[in-house]
Design an enzyme around this catalytic site. Structure first.
Site: not given
Lengths: 613, 319
Positions: A49, A174
């Site tokens: 990990d 937009c």
């Protein structure tokens, strides 16, 4: 005569104590999994990990305590597990599984690999490594109350990439810049703003009003005209947001008035946008300051979960801008900040900016707690879901080690028992997809691109690495001379050359070889990835016989009627859909759903929970 | 009991908020507060018990009492992860205490080495929920009946090899709240053109719907009369494991222990016999539960404990 060692047949117990297994990830699932493995009798375990322990992990990653915060997850997990099983042989790696040191040879050491990951890139990578090494892989994921476990075996089952996964949701420019309608739009805007002001400026993360918004134009010709106009408009558009901010000394009031008053007023001039929408209402700092409310009495509950008033967010904005300005200053000339949900001023900034924008666009404002969830892509998580899934992983692992691959299943964990009162739903594993470009015997994919516009570098980075998840690709042109186009060796690639200049005509094959796998890919290089079937949710169907076979817990009854086209006849389809909708709509840093199988069938070692009521 | 605690309105500290962040985001602050105010009794700290203990402690209950009179044996160390390997001979609850407490210092964990059979009725009344693992049938029925009367939630479960079960009784009148998506009706004067006027279900908006349901007692669950018409109709949908449970409970009652791998041959024989007896007594065919189960129901399998413990723990938390 059957001989038992504890619950297990002796032969199985013996093979557990000798075989080597790999656990990828030592977080929520990883901790539970490690515990189950050692208690079941696995003796040789390697765990990897790259992360360190955070306080928010402690509600479920039980091998960690408060005193371990900041330390390596893999390392501490190993130490804690050894506490209750000192005879186990555990090797911990504080590293990324995508590090080239963990090559095919590394993977071949193991009899079984189990994923306990939270992101797709790593899952793709491990999937490919396990295919290359031909080692069975148990894949899993959880989100809240939901969870899933499945088995991947080369040639026998679908691999992780056989079914296209839903891609991360993005919003049109937009919407973010001009016409937000949901809080998330404002939050994304605020994160872009952070980057524009303090971080790495990105052309795709503009925050100023978009004059080229097609919706704003009364006539189609207008859009083009506006676009060229904005490009020619040397003034405000040319100066980057960061430069402008710097020129004002990061004055928070000036920033406030530009973003929340001037820019909004500009948007209002694009009147077509507001014909059918509620128009935004600009804010004025001075006005708000004059009108500010009296001191409010502190409410009960978490401070983070309170929603402040507008002036509260004005103050938060001012405060965070000031703090961030100082941070930037301290870092020195030309430096950049990286947004991190756990960095308080960064989180404060996004909370404030997003809320002010929400208020402007008449949306109910959100607490810092909620903004953090959305901005930080936080997945709620609890111990029990991970515990169940980790238990199931080991059970599937035992089947594999007993040589009973055909009894392996994909198992879904639901939030509540379904119509058949099942909480855990097994599904038969699907066979590999014939046109999977990862695991098919002759993997091939067609990509469409514009050779006049695409450089070699973007072929490598955007297409090969980003889209197809390759780690270190080598590309040769099949022109009889074996000309090398891209090399995984540093410095050998002519990145900036346009593919068109290299006289690559459409139809010439590029032969590519991924460094870490034995597979060869032939490509007909173009831009879009052609031939991918959209991820359609199949209609639910009910099949009485199969249902009975589950309740009887007898694996031999009811032959699965899998359709070779991968059509889904699972009577638990609705839940599969829900799983995929929910898990699929959550963005990265998340356990993602796996392709699920067709028919629900019974499981030999079935674990039944029944509610007698 | 719960009502009293709610009036206190326990405040969640910043420390707790940070630690419980990921679960508060799932079940909400109110649920976390209720957990924070509840006391749970857990009987039996074997493999399953340890899992449930872990799940409840991590979730953040106010107090958890571990009740177990058994001693730590060599097998215990293999079966569960709370008992240190050096603790053989000690009481199982007390040996598990330290590690259990370390899981979450904010929870009050107690160990009680007594026998649950010896506990007087009012012992149970100090808890909001009682969770029994590895207990005999008669004991479970007794506790269940006692607790239902006093509005204490009861949960039972056990693991036998690859098999496990759980049972819960939340009382004859259990009030709960269910989250349902809100149905939004479009405004009557909608001028969005030719859009169909369907009631929209907005996935982001939910409302809480109050509901009530009734749970049966364990006694009723176990004493289903399979000769009745209604029961016969339900038989097909009843998992065979229900009957396996009866067999295992009877084994426990008769022999005072669970099937032991060390006496596999004799115990297998006995299990087969009990299976025949049980099914006959229930007036059901012996074919219903075939011999396969026998070699798979010994000892406690860790992953099975994890699964059952997870589900059981979650049920306790949900309440």
């Amino acid at each position: 005569m059957v001989q038992l060692v504890g619950s297990l047949r002796r032969e199985l117990a013996e093979s557990l104590s000798t075989c080597k297994v790999l656990v990828v990830g030592a977080g929520g699932i990883g901790c539970e999994l490690l515990k189950n493995l050692v208690l079941t009798g696995f003796k040789n375990i390697e765990v990897i990990d790259l992360d360190t322990i955070d306080v928010s992990n402690l509600n479920r990653q039980f091998l960690f305590q408060k005193k371990h915060v900041g330390k390596s997850k893999a390392q501490v997990a190993k130490e804690s597990a050894l506490q209750f099983c000192p005879s186990a042989n555990i090797t911990a790696y504080h590293d990324s599984i995508m590090n080239p040191d963990y090559n095919v040879e590394f993977f071949r050491k193991f009899m079984l690999v189990m994923n306990a990951l939270d992101n797709r890139a790593a899952r793709n990578h491990v999937n490919r490594m396990c295919l290359a090494a031909d080692i069975p892989l148990i894949e899993s994921g959880t989100a809240g109350y939901l969870g899933q476990v499945t088995v991947i075996k080369k040639g026998m089952t679908e691999c992780y990439e056989c079914q296209p996964k839903p891609t991360q949701k993005t919003f049109p420019g937009c919407t973010i810049r001009n016409t937000p309608s949901e809080p998330i739009h404002c939050i994304v805007w605020a994160k872009y703003l952070f980057n524009q002001l303090f971080g790495e400026e990105d052309a795709d993360q503009e925050v100023s009003p978009d004059t080229a918004d097609p919706e704003a134009a009364w006539n189609p010709e207008d859009t083009a005209a506006r676009a060229t106009a904005s490009e020619k408009d040397g003034d405000i558009k040319r100066v980057s947001t960061k430069e402008w901010a710097r020129s004002t000394g990061y004055d928070s009031v000036k920033l406030f008035n530009k973003l929340f008053k001037d820019d909004i007023m500009y948007l209002l001039t694009m009147d077509k946008l507001w014909k059918k929408r509620k128009a935004p209402i600009p804010l004025d700092w001075q006005q708000l300051e004059n009108m500010r409310p009296q001191e409010e009495s502190p409410a009960s509950g978490l401070k983070d979960q309170q929603v402040l008033g507008v002036w509260g967010y004005c103050q938060l904005f001012q405060h965070s801008v000031e703090t961030l300005r100082l941070q930037l200053q301290e870092k020195g000339e030309g430096s950049e900040l990286v947004w991190d949900k756990d960095d308080p001023p960064a989180m404060d900034f996004v909370t404030a900016a997003a809320n002010l924008r929400m208020h402007i666009f008449s949306m109910n404002m959100k607490s810092r707690f909620d903004v953090k969830s959305m901005a930080g892509n936080i997945i709620p998580a609890i111990a029990t879901t991970n515990a169940v899934i980790a238990g199931l992983i080991v059970l599937e692992g035992l089947k594999i080690l007993s040589g009973e691959l055909e009894s392996c299943r994909t198992i879904f964990l639901n939030k509540c028992p379904n119509l058949r009162k099942k909480l855990l739903v097994p599904c038969i594993l699907d066979p590999p997809s014939a046109n999977c470009y990862v695991c098919a015997s002759k993997p091939e994919v067609t990509v469409k691109l514009n050779v006049q516009k695409t450089t070699v570098l973007s072929l490598q980075d955007r297409i090969l690495k980003e889209r197809f998840g390759m780690v270190a690709p080598d590309v040769q042109i099949e022109d009889g001379k074996g000309t090398i186009l891209i090399s995984s060796e540093e410095g050998e690639t002519e990145g900036k050359v346009l593919l068109g200049f290299l006289s690559i005509l459409q139809g010439i094959f590029l032969q590519e070889q991924e460094k870490h796998s034995d597979e060869e890919l032939e490509r007909d290089v173009e831009f879009e990835v052609v031939g991918e079937a959209p991820d359609k949710a199949p209609p639910p169907q009910n099949n009485q016989e199969e249902v009975n076979s589950i309740t009887n817990g007898n694996k031999d009854s009811a032959q699965p009627s899998t359709s070779s086209k991968g059509e889904h006849h699972c009577s638990f389809c609705v839940h599969k859909q829900k799983h995929e909708e929910l898990l699929g709509s959550i963005v990265e840093k998340v356990p993602t759903p796996l392709a699920s199988g067709a028919i629900v069938a019974s499981v030999k070692h079935s674990l039944q929970t029944f509610f007698v009521a | 009991m719960i009502d009293m605690i709610e009036k206190e309105d326990p405040v969640i500290s910043e420390e707790e908020a940070a630690q419980y962040d990921r679960q508060i985001r799932l079940w909400g602050l109110d649920a976390q507060k209720r957990l924070r105010g509840s006391r749970v009794l857990l009987a039996g700290v074997g493999g399953l018990g340890a899992e449930v203990a872990k799940n409840l402690i991590l979730a953040g209950v106010k107090g958890l009492t571990l009740l177990d009179h058994e001693q730590v044996s060599e097998d215990s160390c293999r079966a569960q992860f709370l008992v240190p390997v050096t603790a053989q001979g000690q009481n199982r609850a007390q040996a598990s205490l330290e590690r259990a407490q370390n899981l979450n210092p904010m929870v009050e964990v107690h160990a009680d080495p007594g026998r649950i059979e010896d506990k007087p009725d009012d012992f149970f009344l100090q808890f909001d929920a009682v969770c029994l693992t590895g207990c005999s049938r008669d004991l479970m029925v007794r506790v269940d009946q006692l607790c239902s009367k006093h509005n204490i939630k009861v949960f039972c479960g056990d693991v036998h090899g690859y098999y496990g079960y759980m049972f819960c009784n939340l009382g004859p009148e259990h009030n709960y709240v269910e989250e349902k998506p809100k149905v939004v009706k479009p405004p009557a004067d909608s001028n969005d053109g030719p859009e169909a006027k369907k009631a929209k279900i907005d996935p982001n908006e939910t409302t809480m719907v109050k509901k009530t349901t009734s749970f049966c007692t364990l006694k009723e669950a176990l004493e289903v009369d399979w000769t009745s018409e209604k029961a016969k109709a339900g038989l097909k949908r009843t998992p065979v494991d229900y009957f396996l449970l009866h067999v295992l409970l009877k084994f426990h009652t008769d022999k005072g222990r669970d099937p032991d791998p060390k006496s596999f041959p004799e115990d297998s024989q006995l299990l087969r016999q009990i299976r025949d007896d049980v099914l006959e007594a229930l007036a059901l065919s012996a074919d219903l539960l075939n011999d396969d189960f026998i070699s798979y129901c010994f000892s406690e399998m860790s992953p099975v404990c994890a699964v059952v413990g997870g589900v059981l723990g979650q049920e306790v938390v949900k309440d």
